[in-house]
Design an enzyme around this catalytic site. Structure first.
Site, PDB file in Angstrom:
ATOM      1  CG  ASP A 199      20.454  -2.836  -0.193  1.00  0.00           C
ATOM      2  OD1 ASP A 199      21.362  -3.127   0.601  1.00  0.00           O
ATOM      3  OD2 ASP A 199      20.651  -2.561  -1.391  1.00  0.00           O
ATOM      4  CD  GLU A 256      -2.738   0.183   3.757  1.00  0.00           C
ATOM      5  OE1 GLU A 256      -3.213  -0.924   3.403  1.00  0.00           O
ATOM      6  OE2 GLU A 256      -2.425   1.087   2.965  1.00  0.00           O
TER       7      GLU A 256
END
Length: 546
Positions: A199, A256
């Site tokens: 956001d 990751e």
């Protein structure tokens, strides 16, 4: 692992309004689980969940008081885990909103920070001394009206809030804040989330010197804006250069987790596509970004072409995510209604257009039904922006009303109780059940168009090249290997006659075309017409008015 997000289609779920499971009138996670087959049946790739984390709901969840828990209004962490598991079982990815530019003033971080100037979280928010006359440190306004500064007598300082006074801004110049935000993201990634919608991604950093913003240049016929926020050029209060380095830290974290992706919301009316490109270029920042360029009233070939060409000129290796509607703007079926004689034809044309642009796509719940904006009374509003700026700006509630599921009377199966926002007749008539029973419905078209898009690699990752065409015609090619399409749209209610050269003899239109006829080299597009024409690889095509 393949880059599912590149050219993928994301379906935005606004949880409050999707499906209520317990009769309290507010949608929830068990309700979304109940309707997963509807989403999977559309043929989209991913679900985006608007905020579900714990919140006092002053801004409908965009004011987070606990980043690591689900708000009881929507369910529990167990419900969240179940939703992700069941979505994955249907080959749907799940991303969730991360609202980290600011928190709720009830968040423990802020509760500690506001106590004094020496506590461990003292510098986690943007604090500033008053000017000698007691006024705020600069002229920055808040998006929801008033100054962006709120006085805190305990510290004897102002704190920054770009939105509500109950939404204090985090200080991203503090590396501990950055790490705290990344730790929150890791928490959800460990629970199996497939990424994040970030956001207000360009609001993270502010100017360290707190310099005042210059005035914005308004049109001559508009002496002032409805919202004073629009009367400034937000040169110092957002979109700062330091943002890119933090986005690289986000990308490093996501790397990751194979397959995890990010899509950032860029809120800047002046340089939206430029920031979108900057924030997604280089392969080490965000995966995707979207802005508000196609979420306004502009509906011209020039507008679409200029914005797309600008994006890929600034960031040739960047990646956009285009959308025509979401939870923050009036639905495009209402915004663009004057450009078409038929709502159903406008719904199909806009779907065909957004699904054929280069980039990924975000569809907002109810778009597949052709829902228009809901006309609400003032006393029915819940949105703080609408309440403050009524009636010139009616806020965001009109696009947030509940999904109409069942045939019959409102609230059409959304809840057994009283819905938090009403379902009006215009939306009720477009319910899912009735459209499921109609092979010519807007819902049926969305399913067919999404399936057709997946059959064409050129529409997912192919190059885009615009052809010279006069208003109101938008024309471009999409090419990927041996797969190629000429895409032509008549963005008006008046018929257009065109001549196409470079096609193979016997070429016919793709089945998803609308109000279109191809006779040799003569292409005719009726009102809201559009045509998809197969084009051979390496063979130039051209288009001109007949």
């Amino acid at each position: 692992m393949t880059e599912w997000w590149r050219g993928g289609v994301i379906y935005q779920v606004y949880p409050r309004s999707f499906q209520d499971s317990n009769g309290d009138g507010v949608g929830d996670l068990p309700g979304i689980i109940r309707r997963l087959d509807h989403i999977a049946g559309l043929g989209v790739d991913c679900i985006w969940l608007s905020p579900i984390t714990r919140s006092p709901q002053a801004d409908m969840g965009y004011d987070v008081s606990d980043y690591r828990d689900v708000d009881p209004l929507f369910g529990s962490l167990h419900d969240f885990d179940s939703l992700v598991e069941q979505a994955h079982a249907r080959n749907l990815k799940v991303i969730m909103d991360q609202v980290v530019s600011h928190t709720s003033d009830l968040h423990p971080w802020f509760q500690e920070s506001r106590l004094n100037r020496t506590n461990a979280k003292a510098d986690w928010y943007v604090w500033a001394d008053p000017l000698p006359d007691g006024s705020p440190p600069n002229n920055w306004p808040a998006v929801f009206g008033g100054r962006a500064w709120e006085w805190n007598p305990t510290r004897g300082q102002y704190y920054l809030h770009n939105f509500l006074a109950s939404q204090p801004d985090l200080n991203f110049h503090n590396l501990n804040v950055q790490q705290g935000v990344l730790d929150v993201m890791r928490f959800w990634l460990e629970r199996g989330i497939d990424g994040f919608r970030l956001d207000t991604v360009n609001y993270y950093f502010h100017d360290k010197k707190l310099r005042s913003n210059p005035p914005n240049k308004l049109p001559e016929h508009l002496p002032y804006a409805v919202n004073p926020y629009d009367m400034q050029e937000h040169k110092y209060s957002k979109s700062q250069p330091e943002n890119v380095d933090f986005l690289k830290r986000v990308r490093t974290l996501l790397n990751e987790y194979p397959g995890a992706a990010s899509v950032g919301e860029v809120g800047d009316s002046h340089q939206s596509v430029q920031l979108m490109a900057e924030y997604t270029s280089g392969g080490d920042t965000l995966h995707m970004c979207y802005g508000f360029d196609f979420l306004g009233n502009d509906f011209t070939a020039t507008h679409f072409r200029e914005r797309i060409e600008t994006f890929f000129k600034v960031g040739p290796d960047g990646w956009p995510c285009w959308s025509f509607s979401n939870h923050d703007v009036p639905r495009h079926m209402t915004r663009w209604a004057k450009h078409s004689q038929s709502p159903a034809e406008l719904a199909r044309q806009s779907a065909a257009l957004v699904l054929s642009l280069k980039g990924s796509v975000c569809l907002y719940q109810g778009e597949e039904l052709g829902l228009p904006e809901t006309d609400l009374l003032f006393e029915e509003l819940t949105d703080p922006r609408g309440i403050r700026f009524w009636p010139e700006d009616k806020g965001r509630d009109g696009c947030r009303t509940p999904m109409p599921w069942d045939a019959g009377e409102a609230p059409n199966g959304f809840t057994t109780g009283t819905p938090w926002l009403p379902v009006k007749p215009a939306q009720s008539a477009l319910n899912v059940a009735s459209q499921n029973a109609d092979e010519s419905s807007t819902l049926a078209f969305y399913r067919a168009a999404l399936a057709w898009r997946k059959q064409h690699p050129c529409l997912q990752t192919g190059e885009i090249a615009f052809l010279k065409a006069a208003e109101p015609v938008l024309a471009f090619t999409r090419l990927e290997g041996n797969d190629g399409l000429l895409c032509v749209f008549n963005l008006s209610a008046e018929p257009q006659s065109l001549t196409v050269t470079g096609l193979l003899d016997g070429t016919t239109l793709e089945a998803v075309s609308q109000n279109a006829d191809l006779d040799g080299i003569a292409l005719t597009l009726g009102a809201s017409g559009y045509a998809f024409v197969p084009v051979p690889a390496g063979r130039p095509v051209d288009l001109r008015a007949a």
